[in-house]
Write an enzyme that holds these catalytic residues in place. Structure first.
Site, short mmCIF file in Angstrom:
data_model
loop_
_atom_site.label_atom_id
_atom_site.label_comp_id
_atom_site.label_asym_id
_atom_site.label_seq_id
_atom_site.Cartn_x
_atom_site.Cartn_y
_atom_site.Cartn_z
N GLU A 141 -28.79 65.82 97.41
CA GLU A 141 -29.73 66.08 98.51
C GLU A 141 -29.21 67.29 99.26
O GLU A 141 -28.24 67.21 100.01
CB GLU A 141 -29.84 64.85 99.42
N PHE A 338 -25.14 69.36 110.47
CA PHE A 338 -24.67 69.64 109.12
C PHE A 338 -24.99 68.45 108.21
O PHE A 338 -25.27 67.35 108.68
CB PHE A 338 -23.16 69.89 109.13
N LYS A 339 -24.91 68.69 106.90
CA LYS A 339 -25.27 67.65 105.94
C LYS A 339 -24.32 66.46 106.03
O LYS A 339 -24.75 65.32 106.01
CB LYS A 339 -25.26 68.23 104.51
N VAL A 340 -23.04 66.72 106.09
CA VAL A 340 -22.04 65.65 106.18
C VAL A 340 -21.40 65.69 107.55
O VAL A 340 -20.85 66.71 107.97
CB VAL A 340 -20.96 65.79 105.09
#
Length: 344
Positions: A141, A338-340
């Site tokens: 993703e 952010f993604k993580v």
């Protein structure tokens, strides 16, 4: 657009997950029965926290478990973890990397609890520390805002519920999910046109109840992440206990109102909003609710209430995506986040 592609990818991902992970769900169900589980504690953050909200209703209604959302700060900063004897301790995380979620599951394991990780990353710290791992297999993703991992997490939760119930009827309904998802996504062009009415919206309320309490929180989160609208989620019942006072003519209210046991209650709230001349966007498969809406976003009539969060979130995702574009923002790269995200 990466986010757009991942939204449209969801029917395919749900179909694959149902085909590939039924045995995993059954193994987890066997372990739960063998451990005589009395209740469930779930640790999650962000979008995964909304998946956990769904589990509090689904595993309660279908499987009879009291379900609590963990308070990770008790495990990290305060270092006073509660006693969890007799619990199934679950960590839900797309990345499986947030230290606070890992620590809750690790403590559950230390206390002798059955532990489960639901992640998209089999080699993550969370997946490695838990006794059982449900790989949601959503594929990479890349968009910052979670879409397909959210519906995959919900599907994992439903598969475990169906395996515990040993109901062929529930499994038969689950197999219809990809078809319903495809049907909803075909309405994309109409949703793209509908959002233009809301391009200058700066605040709104988002309402849901029961299984779709989670949908209200997830839709509000996506609106905040991508469009920067101050979207506040509420139970449609809690909304009547004070927050409804902020509604005046033209105030935007997003409402998730699928057919089922809560439909009458949510519809009554819709009637009040209509009297207040609120601007309502309604996701529903009930004609009475859709007819009350300023903007109606229909879902298929045959969707059972317990599965409606997996279908109702799809028009909400498309609505948010196109509203982001209408407001001149980049849906693939929202500011600040952010993604993580790793929290302790």
């Amino acid at each position: 657009m990466i986010l757009h592609d991942e939204i449209l990818e969801q029917p395919q991902r749900l179909r694959h997950l149902l085909e590939s992970q039924r045995e995993t769900a059954q193994q987890i169900a066997l372990a739960i029965r063998a451990h005589d589980i009395q209740y469930v504690v779930i640790a999650a953050r962000g979008t995964s926290d909304n998946a956990a909200r769904y589990a509090t209703y689904l595993w309660g209604v279908l499987n009879g478990f009291p379900v609590a959302l963990a308070t990770p700060s008790l495990f990290t900063y305060y270092q006073t973890p509660p006693r969890m004897r007799g619990a199934l301790v679950v960590g839900i995380s797309q990345s499986g990397q947030s230290p606070d979620i890992v620590q809750v599951v690790e403590e559950g394991k230390r206390q002798g609890c059955l532990t489960l990780a639901i992640t998209n990353t089999p080699d993550s710290p969370l997946a490695q520390i838990a006794e059982y791992h449900f790989d949601i297999q959503a594929g990479a993703e890349r968009a910052v805002a979670a879409t397909k991992t959210y519906t995959a997490q919900l599907t994992a939760i439903t598969m475990i519920a169906a395996a515990l119930s040993e109901s062929s009827k529930l499994w038969a309904e689950l197999w219809q999910l990809p078809v319903w998802a495809e049907e909803v996504l075909k309405d994309e062009a109409r949703i793209e046109q509908a959002v233009q009415r809301y391009r200058y919206m700066e605040r709104c309320a988002v309402l849901g109840r029961g299984f779709n309490y989670a949908t209200a929180f997830e839709w509000a989160l996506k609106l905040k992440e991508l469009t920067y609208v101050a979207a506040e989620p509420y139970s449609s019942a809690d909304f009547l206990h004070g927050p409804i006072a902020m509604v005046q003519e033209g105030f935007p209210v997003m409402v998730v109102a699928p057919q089922g046991k809560i439909f009458v209650s949510v519809h009554q709230t819709l009637e009040q909003l209509r009297r207040l001349r609120a601007e309502t966007v309604v996701i529903s498969n009930g004609h009475e609710a859709l007819n009350q809406a300023t903007t109606a976003l229909p879902i298929p009539e045959g969707v059972p209430e317990w599965l409606s969060p997996l279908v109702s979130i799809l028009p909400a995702q498309l609505f948010t995506y196109y509203l982001t574009l209408a407001r001149g923002y980049d849906p693939d790269h929202p500011r600040t986040i952010f993604k993580v995200t790793r929290t302790e």
